[in-house]
Design an enzyme around this catalytic site. Structure first.
Site, mmCIF file in Angstrom:
data_model
loop_
_atom_site.group_PDB
_atom_site.id
_atom_site.type_symbol
_atom_site.label_atom_id
_atom_site.label_comp_id
_atom_site.label_asym_id
_atom_site.label_seq_id
_atom_site.Cartn_x
_atom_site.Cartn_y
_atom_site.Cartn_z
ATOM 1 N N CYS A 1 0.814 -1.218 0.000
ATOM 2 C CA CYS A 1 0.000 0.000 0.000
ATOM 3 C C CYS A 1 0.851 1.274 0.000
ATOM 4 C CB CYS A 1 -0.965 0.001 1.190
ATOM 5 S SG CYS A 1 -0.163 0.062 2.821
ATOM 6 N N HIS A 33 -2.460 0.645 6.752
ATOM 7 C CA HIS A 33 -2.866 0.722 5.346
ATOM 8 C C HIS A 33 -3.127 2.178 4.978
ATOM 9 C CE1 HIS A 33 -4.313 -0.835 1.532
ATOM 10 N NE2 HIS A 33 -5.350 -0.021 1.623
ATOM 11 N N HIS A 69 -5.902 2.153 -4.357
ATOM 12 C CA HIS A 69 -4.848 1.661 -3.465
ATOM 13 C C HIS A 69 -4.335 0.300 -3.919
ATOM 14 C CE1 HIS A 69 -8.268 -0.243 -0.802
ATOM 15 N NE2 HIS A 69 -8.351 -0.601 -2.061
#
Length: 342
Positions: A251, A303, A315
């Site tokens: 991420c 994240h 993402h």
């Protein structure tokens, strides 16, 4: 009497024949090739040719030949007051803009004015050619502060900003809608753009707040961020992926890559990225913002996603790789923070 006239004519002929003989000059502390050339009415290229120099570097105590023996002296045209003479410098291993500015008796702000293609002082490369100038009216090492003409209004007061973890001057300038050059000019105490510290208070040029287009500049920047991210749709997920890879991301390596391609440097991990930029309420997110999540419920950010609109994220997720996701399903209850870096 005739012999005296002939002798005098011979002396006059020698003095005004246009011949010039080699003379040595000993380099002093603070000298540069440009300064020596200007003071002796010759060109930098002449000095380098006469002395077999391959670069512009000279050192105190070095002897230089200033005039080619037996040939006419070549003079360089005097620079006009409005346009200082510039020379080309080739970046070498270990160079930084701060070092180059110091060696050429100028400052970073002047270098950036002469090289508008440089938008990030941290991004120069070996072999790159840049323009370097040392205006004779400038005091060595002292920033040039433009003096407003009588017809110009007084410059607006500056705002201040406190450096936070993960900040660099390029990203701070971008977020405030000003150029890096303007930021450096407003902060003459910053001698090295690579050396700022957390908690340091810097001046933001007043036109950042008064410029009606500054606040809306984020819109095109956000679009560019999203378009860059879309190039990597479908790339697989790989925990700990190198930021140099474009076939696989985790991420935070994804956000690092996307923002870097748009001139904004982010730290490597999602937790670190959460400390960059300005924190905003989750209810006020807009495209280009970063949203951070705690998917384990342990109070730790693990994240990060890019907002494409208030209901959609872009993402690199473990289950999908790089993809769009709905914010209002799995993700929204786990969102803990949002920051704005544009």
């Amino acid at each position: 009497m005739k012999k005296k006239v002939m002798a005098g004519a011979l002396v006059t002929s020698i003095m005004f024949s246009g011949q010039a003989y080699a003379s040595d000059y000993v380099v002093k502390s603070g000298d540069s090739l440009w300064k020596i050339a200007n003071n002796n009415q010759v060109s930098v290229s002449n000095i380098k040719s006469w002395n077999n120099l391959n670069s512009d570097l000279i050192f105190p105590g070095q002897k230089l030949v200033l005039k080619a023996g037996g040939s006419a002296v070549q003079t360089a045209p005097a620079p006009t007051p409005s346009q200082p003479t510039s020379i080309t410098y080739t970046i070498k291993s270990g160079d930084s803009l701060s070092m180059i500015a110091k060696n050429h008796q100028t400052n970073i702000a002047n270098l950036l004015k002469l090289n508008p293609s440089i938008t990030d002082v941290n991004k120069i490369y070996v072999g790159q050619k840049i323009n370097v100038a040392a205006p004779s009216s400038q005091t060595p090492g002292q920033p040039v502060t433009p003096t407003p003409s009588p017809s110009q209004p007084e410059q607006p007061k500056t705002n201040t900003y406190t450096i936070k973890s993960g900040d660099n001057l390029s990203s701070v300038a971008s977020r405030h809608g000003v150029t890096l050059n303007a930021l450096l000019s407003a902060n003459p105490s910053i001698k090295d753009a690579n050396r700022i510290s957390i908690g340091q208070v810097i001046n933001i040029p007043g036109n950042a707040a008064s410029n009606p287009g500054a606040d809306s500049a984020w819109d095109s920047k956000a679009d560019a961020i999203i378009e860059t991210g879309k190039k990597y749709l479908g790339a697989k997920y790989l925990y700990g992926a190198s930021t140099n890879r474009t076939d696989a991301f985790d991420c935070s390596s994804f956000t690092v890559r996307v923002f870097a391609e748009n001139g904004i440097n982010l730290p490597r991990t999602s937790a670190q990225q959460g400390n960059v930029g300005k924190e905003i309420p989750l209810s006020e997110i807009r495209k280009g913002d970063l949203v951070f999540f705690d998917t384990e419920g342990d109070g730790v950010i693990n994240h990060v996603s890019i907002v494409t609109d208030p209901n959609t994220l872009l993402h690199a997720a473990t289950s999908t790789g790089v993809a769009f996701s709905s914010y209002n399903t799995y993700w929204k209850p786990r969102a803990v923070k949002a920051v704005r870096v544009l």
